[in-house]
Write an enzyme that holds these catalytic residues in place. Structure first.
Site, PDB file in Angstrom:
ATOM      1  CE  LYS A 177     -23.341 -19.934 -34.642  1.00  0.00           C
ATOM      2  NZ  LYS A 177     -24.118 -19.952 -33.371  1.00  0.00           N
ATOM      3  NE  ARG A 187     -20.499 -22.461 -22.082  1.00  0.00           N
ATOM      4  CZ  ARG A 187     -19.602 -23.128 -22.817  1.00  0.00           C
ATOM      5  NH1 ARG A 187     -19.168 -24.316 -22.403  1.00  0.00           N
ATOM      6  NH2 ARG A 187     -19.149 -22.617 -23.944  1.00  0.00           N
TER       7      ARG A 187
HETATM    8  P1  BMP Z   1     -20.899 -19.235 -23.880  1.00  0.00           P
HETATM    9  O1  BMP Z   1     -20.770 -17.767 -23.459  1.00  0.00           O
HETATM   10  O2  BMP Z   1     -21.578 -20.067 -22.847  1.00  0.00           O
HETATM   11  O3  BMP Z   1     -19.600 -19.812 -24.378  1.00  0.00           O
HETATM   12  O4  BMP Z   1     -21.936 -19.247 -25.113  1.00  0.00           O
HETATM   13  C1  BMP Z   1     -21.655 -18.605 -26.332  1.00  0.00           C
HETATM   14  C2  BMP Z   1     -22.878 -18.612 -27.237  1.00  0.00           C
HETATM   15  O5  BMP Z   1     -22.572 -17.881 -28.423  1.00  0.00           O
HETATM   16  C3  BMP Z   1     -23.314 -19.992 -27.689  1.00  0.00           C
HETATM   17  O6  BMP Z   1     -24.732 -19.968 -27.775  1.00  0.00           O
HETATM   18  C4  BMP Z   1     -22.725 -20.154 -29.082  1.00  0.00           C
HETATM   19  O7  BMP Z   1     -23.549 -20.933 -29.909  1.00  0.00           O
HETATM   20  C5  BMP Z   1     -22.674 -18.719 -29.576  1.00  0.00           C
HETATM   21  N1  BMP Z   1     -21.554 -18.402 -30.480  1.00  0.00           N
HETATM   22  C6  BMP Z   1     -20.210 -18.507 -30.090  1.00  0.00           C
HETATM   23  O8  BMP Z   1     -19.910 -18.903 -28.970  1.00  0.00           O
HETATM   24  N2  BMP Z   1     -19.231 -18.147 -30.978  1.00  0.00           N
HETATM   25  C7  BMP Z   1     -19.485 -17.695 -32.231  1.00  0.00           C
HETATM   26  O9  BMP Z   1     -18.557 -17.353 -32.958  1.00  0.00           O
HETATM   27  C8  BMP Z   1     -20.818 -17.591 -32.642  1.00  0.00           C
HETATM   28  C9  BMP Z   1     -21.848 -17.939 -31.761  1.00  0.00           C
HETATM   29  O10 BMP Z   1     -23.100 -17.801 -32.141  1.00  0.00           O
END
Ligand code: BMP
Length: 259
Positions: free
Chosen positions: A94, A229
């Site tokens: 990012k 996750r």
């Molecule tokens: P999780 O599925 O555990 O919530 O992780 C989501 C991942 O995607 C994280 O690494 C976060 O930084 C990234 N992310 C997000 O969740 N939403 C966005 O809009 C952009 C992202 O890069």
């Protein structure tokens, strides 16, 4: 025909950027549109999960700046796994600064992201100089860039006119910008849409993350689903969970293209 209903095979012929082509080829070879986001803070945990989910993914997304014991050997081992299991690497950096600064952040420092990540991403808040800067490093290496056009989090400012501006900026740099981080398909051209905020059984977390199911985001236009996750959350079950999400994502894609 609308991009939405085209197969990955047809989509391949719409792309010339080497990273975009490699991703589409990998998706087809592995019948996987799953990207696992491995947000773990030791190299041992990171690499263990990558090895477990590797067979089910087209792409591994990293946040290398959270790895406490980072050194070049983490990259070397990650690349060995990327060859063993056949996937690409996306550093979710990012970038968000002026062109001159992101050139340095992308190519130098501790992580030297451009040397190992086929894909990375950038916010459009600085204006198009950020793309010019990143492209000066990434294009000669055959890399691709994703712009953050929308975010999954509650209250995001990346919507409406901001999202439209991201699309306009991408159109000026079609050789390097291969698509978007977004929650739905954007534009009539063939952009790769990678969608985070994905889990089976929606909901969210206590810090504003909002989830949709693989089926829903693919229906809205996601070409790659990004799951963190949901896959690595249950210790020891990442491999099994990744395969479950791969199947969900692939079936949703087949339903979308009418196969
Ligand atoms: P999780 O599925 O555990 O919530 O992780 C989501 C991942 O995607 C994280 O690494 C976060 O930084 C990234 N992310 C997000 O969740 N939403 C966005 O809009 C952009 C992202 O890069």
């Amino acid at each position: 025909p609308q991009v939405q209903t085209q197969t990955y095979d047809v989509r391949l012929s719409n792309h010339t950027n080497p990273a975009a082509r490699a991703l589409l080829e990998c998706i087809l070879r592995k019948r996987s549109n799953l990207c696992v986001s491995v947000d773990l803070s030791t190299s041992a945990e990171l690499l263990e999960v990558v090895d477990a989910v590797g067979p089910s993914v087209c792409l591994i997304k990293t946040h290398m700046d959270i790895v406490e014991d980072f050194d070049q050997s983490v990259i070397d081992r990650l690349r060995v796994l990327s060859e063993k299991h056949d996937f690409l690497i996306f550093e979710d950096r990012k970038f968000a600064d002026i062109g001159n600064t992101v050139v340095l952040q992308y190519s130098k420092g501790v992580h030297k992201i451009a040397s190992w990540a086929q894909l990375t991403n950038a916010h459009v808040v600085p204006g198009s100089g950020i793309i010019t800067g990143l492209a000066s490093v990434g294009l000669p290496l055959g890399r691709g860039l994703l712009l953050l056009a929308e975010m999954s989090s509650a209250g995001t400012l990346a919507q409406g006119a901001y999202t439209d501006a991201a699309l306009a900026m991408a159109r000026e740099h079609r050789d390097f910008v291969v698509g978007f981080i977004a929650q739905r398909r954007l534009g009539d051209e063939d952009w790769l849409i990678l969608t985070p905020g994905v889990q089976l059984g929606s909901g969210g977390d206590s810090m504003g993350q909002q989830y949709n199911t693989p089926r829903e985001v693919v229906r809205r236009g996601a070409d790659v689903i990004i799951v963190g996750r949901g896959v690595y959350g249950k210790r020891g079950e990442a491999g099994k969970e990744a395969e479950r999400y791969r199947k969900e994502g692939w079936e949703a894609y087949l339903a979308r293209v009418g196969g």
